[in-house]
Design an enzyme around this catalytic site. Structure first.
Site, PDB file in Angstrom:
ATOM      1  N   CYS A   1       0.772  -1.224   0.110  1.00 47.08           N
ATOM      2  CA  CYS A   1      -0.043  -0.005  -0.044  1.00 47.08           C
ATOM      3  C   CYS A   1       0.738   1.260  -0.203  1.00 47.08           C
ATOM      4  CB  CYS A   1      -0.757   0.057   1.150  1.00 47.08           C
ATOM      5  SG  CYS A   1      -0.292  -0.417   2.787  1.00 47.08           S
TER       6      CYS A   1
ATOM      7  N   HIS B   1      18.912   0.370  -1.334  1.00 46.31           N
ATOM      8  CA  HIS B   1      17.628   0.744  -1.241  1.00 46.31           C
ATOM      9  C   HIS B   1      16.917  -0.461  -0.837  1.00 46.31           C
ATOM     10  CE1 HIS B   1      13.880   2.717  -1.835  1.00 46.31           C
ATOM     11  NE2 HIS B   1      13.574   1.920  -2.421  1.00 46.31           N
TER      12      HIS B   1
END
Lengths: 277, 447
Positions: free
Chosen positions: B51, B101
């Site tokens: 989400c 990352h």
């Protein structure tokens, strides 16, 4: 048959108490450093080692006096009490883990071992006389083990309740839930109360049966040990009364279970200072 | 050599209305990967969609595909949205930055709620889906395996994931400290607002035995009760419900307390002094603070719960440095292992080739020296071997340390090929004639 334990046995006993103290310190460190499995493993190892050392003391003493009957005197009885409590702790840790139980049971184990060492230095008192005595002894002794667990549960309940009231949330693994601690205390008191009742009744029968010709003397009903045991019985009756009169539940029941255990230990201490016949 | 690239957007770069347009559910994820495989059959790709983020991790093929533009087009085409809608919100990274990352994402340092553990499962799931679609090849396979391992290490070795970070979860945690068996417990909700709903969700997940919802507006109570399969009860009989309840969540809009000390004192005997957990999340408060002084009553207001949340957040922020240290160490280790994998065969080839040249040159020299004994021959062979090793030592060391200079190994490999051309080697050989060779030697020419 040697009357008192030898120096070697006492040294080994103190070493066992030291190992249990180390286990307690490691448990405390783990408690405040949640997630350190190495500390938990080390604490468990210390508990097992302490149990082995305690068994070694009992065995050594049995060999020295050529008697295999345990619970012959206070020295034996108190060491067995400590060992049974430690074994109960290892059973709980394995089968029904309750966070922090070791922090509250281990101090009792250490305290009882020190009592054994102190009273072991004086002339031990013989217990076994008749069948009534044996029944009395086993029932009363079993009761004390259960009450020790109840006392640990009681203190644990008070600490946990206080933590919750202060709205203190410990990170990681904390003490078990209040409900579970209360259940442990209640079950222990119920079992201990039943055993203590049997112990008192058989003790009474023995006293009547021997017409005062026993270690307590003719005025046995005024003996501090008997009085303390009877007061403890009333205290535990009050604790057990809590389902009927629920105002005795929770904090009050926890305090009473601690008071009851102090009285029970008082009976052990009292018997040391009674005149011998 | 495959190149790592990442294209994505997350809660810090894109608003919800953009993220929701590009999100993939499990079926869409599988379908997208199948489409990707059709288009770029020799590339690798893993798609993370939660989400809070949509990220495409790709290992490009020999032609450098897919490029950034192709990845943007792929996203736009799959979701049938114009790329202009999200183009300004995307970020792109390459090689080292991609690895760093991904390690941060798996460790939840890049999450909206710092230290939340769900993301690690989502990264693992994304990897499993790609593996099932045969799109996780050797590059992404090792990268994601390492990322999952880094995430676990951070969660276990730092306090980043400890504590609770929402009022609802703190309330549930406190309840678990009071009660053990929730199947026989009754939860009473006084009020039917959003906050109550969030807290009730937590208790329903614990499997509470009975749920009562009591609200001045009966319809709202019915609605909330229906949502959690509970029972709507009349507000007028609040005292009765308090007798039955073990846990109370109160969040009404009342201007004055609706549960007072006097009222609660009167209920204690009926309750048989059972412990009760009162959660007052209303402002102004619904429950008089004096109620919390009663034996076996545990009262918590919004500030009490919020304080735990704040403490957890502060504690998690303190843990970021420790998590970063783990990530950096793992990043260097991973890069070193990758370099070894990439350069190992090239280095081996280089040594093999130059030792072969040295042996050939040595053989030619020995042919012109007929009286060389076996011991002398062994010395000369050893000399040739040591010269080759010494000559190659420096360039090989530089290759092994390529990342320290922030240049990819491939560039050095390319440079190596250029630098060690045959003609260059022959001139090197003539410049550094073996000192043990006879001074009248005319040799030194390249084979």
């Amino acid at each position: 048959m040697p009357d008192v334990p030898g120096t070697g046995q006492l040294v080994l006993l103190f070493a066992a108490a030291g190992i249990f103290t180390l286990a307690l310190l490691l448990s405390l460190l783990r408690f405040f450093n949640a997630g350190k499995t190495s500390l938990r493993t080390a604490a468990k190892a210390c508990i097992y080692l302490g149990i082995l050392m305690g068994v070694a003391v009992i065995t050594w003493r049995a060999l020295a006096r050529h008697s295999w009957l345990p619970l012959d005197d206070n020295f034996d009885a108190l060491i067995w009490l400590a060992l049974l409590l430690a074994l109960f702790l290892t059973y709980m840790q394995r089968a029904h883990p309750l966070g922090g139980l070791d922090l509250f049971l281990l101090p009792i184990v250490i305290f009882v071992l020190i009592l054994a060492a102190i009273f072991g230095r004086t002339k031990p008192r013989a217990y076994l006389e008749t069948t009534w005595s044996l029944t009395h002894l086993i029932a009363a002794f079993g009761g004390v083990v259960a009450f020790a667990v109840a006392a640990a549960g009681g203190v644990m309940y008070l600490v946990k309740s206080q933590q919750l009231r202060r709205k203190k949330m410990l990170s990681g693994q904390g003490l078990g839930s209040l409900e579970r601690i209360e259940h442990l205390t209640f079950v222990s008191v119920s079992l201990g109360f039943a055993l203590l009742t049997v112990g008192l009744v058989t003790g009474l029968v023995r006293a009547i049966d021997t017409h005062g010709h026993n270690s307590l003397g003719p005025d046995w009903y005024r003996n501090p040990k008997v009085l303390l045991a009877f007061i403890a019985w009333i205290v535990y009756a009050l604790v057990l009364h809590s389902p009927i009169n629920p105002s005795f539940r929770g904090r009050r029941a926890a305090i009473l279970s601690v008071v009851g255990f102090v009285l029970m230990i008082g009976t052990v201490v009292a018997v040391q200072y009674m005149p011998t016949r | 050599m495959p190149k790592l690239s990442l294209l994505g957007l997350n809660h810090t770069t894109a608003p919800l209305e953009v993220r929701e347009k590009l999100a993939f559910n499990a079926q869409q994820q599988a379908a997208a990967l199948a489409q990707f495989r059709q288009k770029f059959s020799s590339s690798e790709m893993i798609l993370i969609s939660t989400c809070n983020r949509v990220e495409m991790y790709a290992a490009t093929d020999a032609q450098g595909e897919p490029g950034v533009r192709q990845m943007i087009e792929f996203l736009a085409e799959f979701h049938s949205v114009p790329s202009a809608i999200f183009a300004d919100h995307i970020y792109q990274k390459a090689d080292r930055e991609v690895i760093e990352h991904l390690f941060s994402v798996a460790s939840s340092l890049d999450s909206m709620v710092l230290g939340e553990t769900q993301i690690l499962g989502q990264v693992r799931q994304a990897y499993e889906i790609a593996r099932a679609a045969q799109l996780a090849g050797p590059v992404l396979h090792s990268l994601f395996q390492r990322a999952i391992s880094v995430g676990k290490q951070v969660m276990h070795q730092t306090p980043l994931a400890e504590g609770r970070v929402s009022v609802a979860s703190v309330a549930v945690e406190y309840a678990r400290n009071i009660f053990e068996h929730f199947g026989e417990k009754t939860v009473l909700s006084i009020g039917a607002g959003k906050m109550s709903e969030l807290v009730l969700q937590g208790f329903v997940a614990l499997g509470v035995g009975k749920l009562l919802v009591c609200n001045r507006t009966a319809d709202k109570a019915q609605e909330l009760a229906a949502q959690f399969k509970g029972q709507a009860v009349p507000f007028e009989k609040l005292a009765e419900h308090l007798v039955a309840a073990d846990i109370v969540v109160s969040s009404t809009g009342a201007a004055h307390p609706i549960i007072t000390r006097t009222m609660f004192d009167g209920l204690l005997r009926q309750r048989r002094y059972r412990p009760i957990f009162l959660i007052d999340i209303a402002v102004p408060r619904d429950i008089e603070p004096a109620v919390g002084e009663i034996e076996n009553v545990y009262l918590y207001n919004l500030d009490d719960l919020q304080e735990v949340v704040s403490r957890t957040q502060a504690q998690r922020k303190d843990a970021v440095a420790a998590a970063r240290a783990i990530i950096n160490a793992q990043l260097e280790d991973y890069l070193a292992s990758q370099r070894q994998r990439e350069l190992g065969p090239a280095i081996h080839q280089l040594y093999k080739r130059y030792h072969q040249i040295a042996q050939e040159e040595l053989a030619r020299t020995l042919n012109k020296l007929p009286n060389v004994s076996d011991a002398e021959r062994a010395h000369l062979e050893d000399l040739a071997r040591r010269i080759v090793n010494k000559l190659l030592h420096d360039p090989i060391q530089v290759l092994r340390r390529t990342d320290e200079m922030h240049l990819p190994a491939s560039q050095y490999l390319h440079a190596l090929e250029k630098l060690f051309q045959l003609d260059a080697l022959s001139s090197d050989q003539s410049d550094s004639a073996p000192p043990t060779l006879p001074p009248d030697s005319e040799d030194g020419q390249a084979p």
